[in-house]
Design a protein around this motif. Structure first.
Motif: not given
Length: 230
Positions: A111-122
């Protein structure tokens, strides 16, 4: 919430990741090999890809290179492997992977990796509109007047779109009913505030996820509705 493509040849892994990410409110697409992953990518570019390295037909690194070389790596990719090495992780990063998860993958790391990836791509938000001479743009409505030294509660001036942090409860009822009404409003507020993310609600309320699920079911809270309101 995001659309996430999970590419893994193991049915159990695909099912587990689909359940976890679905609980977080994401839309999950599944592919068991590179051919299905290409087709899913062609139908609609996902917001994030979880890509297994070792697959029977075309391995994940080769598929990653293919997307990168064709200019199709428009989304973050997180590589997964149960037999990865440092060299493999370095190679994946060199070809555009954002992160590397080693199996078995823990819930917290996923969940942490997914959250960081989506934040960077937002997409980055647009700059705030300037305020000039007491007028707020872009609608050119006059800013609320307040005497010198007073504080304006701007949140109170907005039209509420979900459960409010300030609720009025009918206390002329049995204690159990009053308590259930309060707890129902409390959890609906946090679900809406966190866009239906059970992980973040669990952190905010201090409950384990399993206990939280049981509590919401007991109170009759509609989780799907709370996600939509969020």
């Amino acid at each position: 919430m995001a659309t996430i493509l999970v590419v893994d040849d193991e049915l159990g892994i695909r099912g587990l990741l689909s359940d976890i990410l679905g609980d977080e409110g994401h839309t999950v697409e599944l592919a068991e090999n590179a051919a299905q992953a290409r087709a899913a990518r062609e139908r609609k570019a996902p917001d994030l890809v979880l890509l297994d390295i070792w697959m029977p037909d075309v391995d994940g690194i080769t598929l990653l290179k293919e997307w990168s070389g064709a200019g199709l790596l428009t989304m973050p990719v997180i590589m997964m492997s149960g037999h990865g090495t440092i060299d493999t992780a370095v190679e994946a990063t060199k070809h555009g992977a954002m992160a590397f998860l080693e199996k078995p993958i823990t819930l917290q790391k996923l969940l942490r990796s997914v959250e960081l990836a989506l934040q960077r791509n937002a997409p980055r938000p647009a700059p705030a509109a300037p305020v000039v001479s007491g007028w707020s743009r872009p609608d050119l409505e006059p800013a609320p007047y307040a005497p010198m030294g007073s504080v304006i509660n701007h949140a109170a001036l907005q039209t509420p779109t979900g459960p409010s942090a300030d609720q009025v409860f009918n206390l002329d009822r049995p204690l159990r009913e009053a308590r259930d009404a309060f707890e129902r409003s409390y959890f609906e507020f946090h679900l809406a505030k966190e866009s239906g993310s059970m992980t973040r609600v669990a952190e905010k309320t201090g409950l384990e996820r399993t206990h939280l699920y049981r509590k919401l079911k007991q109170l009759g809270v509609d989780i799907g509705r709370a996600k939509r309101n969020g």
